[in-house]
Design a protein around this motif. Structure first.
Motif, PDB file in Angstrom:
ATOM      1  N   HIS A   1      46.581  37.313  30.168  1.00 31.27           N
ATOM      2  CA  HIS A   1      45.435  38.945  30.136  1.00 31.27           C
ATOM      3  C   HIS A   1      46.390  39.870  28.986  1.00 31.27           C
ATOM      4  O   HIS A   1      47.797  39.577  28.882  1.00 31.27           O
TER       5      HIS A   1
ATOM      6  N   VAL B   1      37.992  40.560  31.897  1.00 24.44           N
ATOM      7  CA  VAL B   1      38.215  39.477  31.959  1.00 24.44           C
ATOM      8  C   VAL B   1      39.234  39.081  31.281  1.00 24.44           C
ATOM      9  O   VAL B   1      40.310  39.097  31.358  1.00 24.44           O
TER      10      VAL B   1
ATOM     11  N   TYR C   1      40.578  42.329  35.578  1.00 24.71           N
ATOM     12  CA  TYR C   1      39.811  41.401  36.229  1.00 24.71           C
ATOM     13  C   TYR C   1      40.599  39.693  36.529  1.00 24.71           C
ATOM     14  O   TYR C   1      39.797  39.706  35.155  1.00 24.71           O
ATOM     15  N   PRO C   2      41.218  39.686  37.442  1.00 25.66           N
ATOM     16  CA  PRO C   2      42.693  38.915  37.069  1.00 25.66           C
ATOM     17  C   PRO C   2      41.903  37.289  36.653  1.00 25.66           C
ATOM     18  O   PRO C   2      40.949  36.897  37.496  1.00 25.66           O
ATOM     19  N   SER C   3      42.158  36.658  36.456  1.00 27.23           N
ATOM     20  CA  SER C   3      41.791  34.991  36.123  1.00 27.23           C
ATOM     21  C   SER C   3      42.270  33.902  37.310  1.00 27.23           C
ATOM     22  O   SER C   3      43.878  35.080  37.744  1.00 27.23           O
ATOM     23  N   ALA C   4      41.276  33.185  37.593  1.00 28.61           N
ATOM     24  CA  ALA C   4      41.936  32.410  38.909  1.00 28.61           C
ATOM     25  C   ALA C   4      43.536  31.582  38.576  1.00 28.61           C
ATOM     26  O   ALA C   4      44.536  31.539  39.102  1.00 28.61           O
ATOM     27  N   SER C   5      43.353  31.260  37.182  1.00 32.73           N
ATOM     28  CA  SER C   5      44.277  30.700  36.662  1.00 32.73           C
ATOM     29  C   SER C   5      44.209  30.459  35.107  1.00 32.73           C
ATOM     30  O   SER C   5      43.607  31.003  34.470  1.00 32.73           O
TER      31      SER C   5
ATOM     32  N   SER D   1      42.627  29.911  30.187  1.00 31.04           N
ATOM     33  CA  SER D   1      41.254  30.056  30.975  1.00 31.04           C
ATOM     34  C   SER D   1      40.305  30.435  29.911  1.00 31.04           C
ATOM     35  O   SER D   1      40.638  30.713  28.957  1.00 31.04           O
TER      36      SER D   1
ATOM     37  N   PRO E   1      30.307  29.274  35.512  1.00 27.48           N
ATOM     38  CA  PRO E   1      31.438  29.958  35.653  1.00 27.48           C
ATOM     39  C   PRO E   1      32.050  29.859  34.223  1.00 27.48           C
ATOM     40  O   PRO E   1      31.214  29.965  33.592  1.00 27.48           O
TER      41      PRO E   1
END
Ligand code: NDP
Length: 327
Positions: A10, A47, A52-56, A59, A91
């Motif tokens: 990020h 994002v 808004y943090p990423s799941a993995s 990305s 997605p």
């Protein structure tokens, strides 16, 4: 192989990378789309930055584009190769040449609407639809406050409000943006870099103030927005361009007049295919009738590989209306 924008950590726009990926075949309920134009949304910056943090990680980025169907999964019933389509809420990963999208996120793009117009208006237009028609039903002749009126969502809101006969009072960051918002249909504008929002709104409404405020700026405008509301008015906080609103003291809502607050998102209003079709048909008919015009300035059409420049322009507040990435 296909090209896409991704990020491995990020951060600022410079974390965006231009890479090759193998998109893979669509799964049973997915449609593979060759993107022709990709919508840039302020949410993409949240994002990327990690708000808004990423799941993995790494990305992809982006949730909106328009293009042509190239392949469909075995259980797809609504779409076939060659169809012109547009999608939002896909997605993450729309900043790519090819993207696999669940069929329930896709709509057929009418022939009269170009890929660029589709990608510049779908997510933002569906947002304006739910804000003005569902979260609160704006009435003809009614004055209301809408922040960032010369932005992507904002310029569509100005036009939709005008078509409804409602009086959108829009905040803007410059005289140039005030003129743009007024040309699009804003009834009045407030330059929030120079004017006191609540005082100016009160003057514009003969001291009556308004029953609803739509605030996507967040931290910087929260307090002023509440001061623009009539008793029992509704504060619609739907974005964080200046940073998120945190630590709300509920007693403040009491003191300022028994106010209501909602924090909606498009995901909460479009939860199935029927809701998507209803909202997209209303949006497309507003565009087809000419009530809403979608024109993207040439300088805001960026090559997909130049996504870094696009994010810098958006975050520096130098854009007006929608911006696009072109694969
Ligand atoms: P915009 O094109 O509107 O860009 C954001 C605008 O916000 C800027 O151009 C700027 O306009 C204004 N702004 C005010 N303060 C700041 C600041 N400190 N930093 C940066 N910009 C600021 O973006 P979008 O049309 O893509 O999105 C608009 C807003 O709507 C965003 O906050 C987004 O998160 C929200 N949104 C929410 C959705 C939901 O369902 N909840 C769905 C879609 C969007 P100016 O120079 O005139 O001040």
């Amino acid at each position: 192989m296909a090209k896409r924008i991704q990020f491995s950590q990020h951060g600022g726009p410079n974390v965006l990378e231009w890479v090759d990926v193998e998109p893979g075949d669509p799964t049973d309920f997915e449609v593979q789309v060759e993107n022709k134009a990709i919508g840039i949304n302020y949410i993409d910056t949240y994002v990327r930055s990690g708000l808004y943090p990423s799941a993995s990680l790494p990305s992809g980025l982006g949730t909106e584009a328009a293009g042509k169907v190239v392949k469909v999964g075995a259980a797809v019933s609504h779409f076939k190769p060659g169809d012109r389509v547009v999608y939002a809420q896909a997605p993450i990963g729309a900043y790519s040449e090819i993207h696999n999208v669940p069929q329930d996120r896709l709509a057929h793009l009418p022939d009269a609407i170009s890929f660029e117009q589709g990608a510049a208006s779908f997510l933002k237009g569906l947002t304006v639809h739910y804000l003005l028609r569902q979260t609160y039903h704006v009435a003809p002749g009614e004055a209301f406050l809408f922040h960032a009126a010369a932005g992507g969502v904002g310029l569509i809101a100005c036009q939709w409000a005008k078509a409804l006969g409602a009086h959108l009072i829009g905040t803007v960051g410059s005289a140039e943006k005030a003129a743009i918002a007024q040309r699009a249909g804003a009834w009045a504008t407030i330059n929030y870099r120079e004017e006191n929002i609540a005082e100016r709104l009160s003057a514009l409404t003969d001291g009556k103030k308004v029953r609803v405020v739509y605030d996507s700026v967040g931290k910087d405008t929260w307090e002023a927005s509440l001061d623009c509301l009539q008793p029992r008015g509704l504060m619609v906080s739907f974005g964080n361009a200046s940073g998120p609103v945190t630590g709300i003291d509920l007693a403040q809502l009491n003191k300022k007049g028994s106010l209501y607050v909602t924090r909606p998102s498009l995901f909460g209003y479009i939860t199935n295919r029927a809701e998507l079709e209803l909202a997209s048909n209303e949006l497309f008919s507003m565009i087809a009738s000419g009530a809403i015009k979608i024109d993207v300035a040439e300088k805001q059409k960026f090559a997909l590989r130049d996504a870094q420049q696009a994010h810098i322009a958006l975050e520096n507040r130098t854009t007006q209306g929608s911006s696009l990435l072109i694969p």
